[in-house]
Design a protein around this motif. Structure first.
Motif, mmCIF file in Angstrom:
data_model
loop_
_atom_site.group_PDB
_atom_site.id
_atom_site.type_symbol
_atom_site.label_atom_id
_atom_site.label_comp_id
_atom_site.label_asym_id
_atom_site.label_seq_id
_atom_site.Cartn_x
_atom_site.Cartn_y
_atom_site.Cartn_z
ATOM 1 N N GLY A 25 0.773 -1.229 0.000
ATOM 2 C CA GLY A 25 0.000 0.000 0.000
ATOM 3 C C GLY A 25 0.805 1.280 0.000
ATOM 4 N N LEU A 26 2.126 1.197 -0.022
ATOM 5 C CA LEU A 26 2.974 2.389 -0.043
ATOM 6 C C LEU A 26 3.410 2.634 -1.475
ATOM 7 N N THR A 27 2.884 3.711 -2.081
ATOM 8 C CA THR A 27 3.054 3.903 -3.516
ATOM 9 C C THR A 27 4.159 4.884 -3.877
ATOM 10 N N SER A 28 4.783 5.495 -2.907
ATOM 11 C CA SER A 28 5.846 6.451 -3.186
ATOM 12 C C SER A 28 7.011 5.771 -3.888
ATOM 13 N N SER A 29 7.693 6.505 -4.770
ATOM 14 C CA SER A 29 8.860 5.958 -5.455
ATOM 15 C C SER A 29 10.080 5.942 -4.540
ATOM 16 N N SER A 30 10.058 6.745 -3.492
ATOM 17 C CA SER A 30 11.128 6.764 -2.494
ATOM 18 C C SER A 30 10.577 6.237 -1.184
ATOM 19 N N ILE A 31 11.211 5.200 -0.668
ATOM 20 C CA ILE A 31 10.701 4.535 0.534
ATOM 21 C C ILE A 31 11.843 4.239 1.487
ATOM 22 N N CYS A 32 11.580 4.408 2.753
ATOM 23 C CA CYS A 32 12.502 4.003 3.804
ATOM 24 C C CYS A 32 11.820 2.922 4.631
ATOM 25 N N VAL A 33 12.495 1.835 4.864
ATOM 26 C CA VAL A 33 11.982 0.755 5.706
ATOM 27 C C VAL A 33 13.033 0.450 6.759
ATOM 28 N N MET A 91 10.910 -7.354 21.193
ATOM 29 C CA MET A 91 9.927 -7.342 20.112
ATOM 30 C C MET A 91 10.515 -6.501 18.985
ATOM 31 N N TYR A 92 10.526 -7.057 17.794
ATOM 32 C CA TYR A 92 11.075 -6.373 16.631
ATOM 33 C C TYR A 92 9.930 -5.870 15.755
ATOM 34 N N TYR A 93 9.952 -4.575 15.477
ATOM 35 C CA TYR A 93 8.923 -3.936 14.671
ATOM 36 C C TYR A 93 9.523 -3.426 13.362
ATOM 37 N N CYS A 94 8.749 -3.567 12.315
ATOM 38 C CA CYS A 94 9.121 -3.039 11.012
ATOM 39 C C CYS A 94 8.332 -1.750 10.776
ATOM 40 N N GLY A 95 9.004 -0.733 10.298
ATOM 41 C CA GLY A 95 8.367 0.537 10.004
ATOM 42 C C GLY A 95 8.713 1.010 8.596
ATOM 43 N N ALA A 96 7.889 1.901 8.059
ATOM 44 C CA ALA A 96 8.128 2.394 6.703
ATOM 45 C C ALA A 96 7.604 3.814 6.548
ATOM 46 N N ASP A 97 8.138 4.510 5.556
ATOM 47 C CA ASP A 97 7.672 5.847 5.233
ATOM 48 C C ASP A 97 7.953 6.112 3.766
ATOM 49 N N GLY A 98 7.205 7.062 3.221
ATOM 50 C CA GLY A 98 7.292 7.345 1.790
ATOM 51 C C GLY A 98 8.341 8.371 1.430
ATOM 52 N N GLU A 99 9.546 8.227 1.959
ATOM 53 C CA GLU A 99 10.666 9.064 1.563
ATOM 54 C C GLU A 99 11.937 8.333 1.929
ATOM 55 N N LEU A 100 13.058 8.791 1.374
ATOM 56 C CA LEU A 100 14.321 8.124 1.672
ATOM 57 C C LEU A 100 14.681 8.296 3.141
ATOM 58 N N CYS A 101 15.408 7.320 3.673
ATOM 59 C CA CYS A 101 15.910 7.423 5.036
ATOM 60 C C CYS A 101 16.913 8.568 5.078
ATOM 61 N N PHE A 102 16.688 9.550 5.927
ATOM 62 C CA PHE A 102 17.566 10.711 5.899
ATOM 63 C C PHE A 102 18.231 10.992 7.230
ATOM 64 N N ARG A 103 17.960 10.162 8.244
ATOM 65 C CA ARG A 103 18.611 10.357 9.537
ATOM 66 C C ARG A 103 19.094 8.997 10.049
ATOM 67 N N PRO A 104 20.034 9.003 10.988
ATOM 68 C CA PRO A 104 20.507 7.732 11.577
ATOM 69 C C PRO A 104 19.362 6.940 12.204
ATOM 70 N N VAL A 105 19.606 5.652 12.404
ATOM 71 C CA VAL A 105 18.543 4.752 12.863
ATOM 72 C C VAL A 105 18.008 5.128 14.240
ATOM 73 N N ALA A 110 10.669 8.045 15.397
ATOM 74 C CA ALA A 110 10.001 9.320 15.121
ATOM 75 C C ALA A 110 9.810 9.550 13.628
ATOM 76 N N ASP A 111 10.702 9.035 12.808
ATOM 77 C CA ASP A 111 10.701 9.362 11.381
ATOM 78 C C ASP A 111 9.732 8.527 10.553
ATOM 79 N N LEU A 112 9.473 7.286 10.946
ATOM 80 C CA LEU A 112 8.651 6.393 10.130
ATOM 81 C C LEU A 112 7.192 6.449 10.564
ATOM 82 N N ALA A 113 6.293 6.577 9.599
ATOM 83 C CA ALA A 113 4.881 6.802 9.906
ATOM 84 C C ALA A 113 4.075 5.524 10.079
#
Length: 125
Positions: A25-33, A91-105, A110-113
């Motif tokens: 469901g994430l349609t952005s061409s730039s993705i951070c996971v 517990m390990y969680y996976c997160g994603a956002d519709g832009e490139l990863c731009f900050r350290p892990v 805070a960065d992933l929606a």
């Protein structure tokens, strides 16, 4: 947007696990996971991230032991965890956002929606 993690389990110290995260469901061409983990009684800690350009980042304690990778055809991000230690338990969680990863892990929580429900990893000594 939906994220589904799998692959957690219980292993002895020194063992390996591979976590999977299917992103839909994430349609952005730039993705951070990314992957974060949460030990009992503690806050979430960034572990590793990868973006659609293939750039990766790792938390210092997992460098050389964990590898994050992606299979674009399957919309899946993997976290290969080797030489596991009891301190990796959580517990390990996976997160994603519709832009490139731009900050350290360390900033990932805070960065992933978008976030999955998590998968438990237990490492015994």
């Amino acid at each position: 947007v939906q994220l589904a993690e799998s692959g957690g389990g219980s292993v002895q110290a020194g063992g390996s696990l591979r976590l999977s995260c299917v992103v839909s469901g994430l349609t952005s061409s730039s993705i951070c996971v990314g992957w974060v983990r949460q030990a009992a009684g503690k806050g979430r800690e960034g572990v590793a991230s990868i973006d659609s350009d293939g750039s990766t980042n790792y938390e210092d304690s997992v460098k050389g032991r964990f590898t994050i990778s992606q299979d674009d055809a399957k919309n899946t991000v993997y976290l290969q965890m080797n030489s596991l230690e009891p301190e990796d338990t959580g517990m390990y969680y996976c997160g994603a956002d519709g832009e490139l990863c731009f900050r350290p892990v360390v900033h990932m929580t805070a960065d992933l929606a978008y976030w999955g429900q998590g998968t438990q990893v237990t490492v015994s000594s």
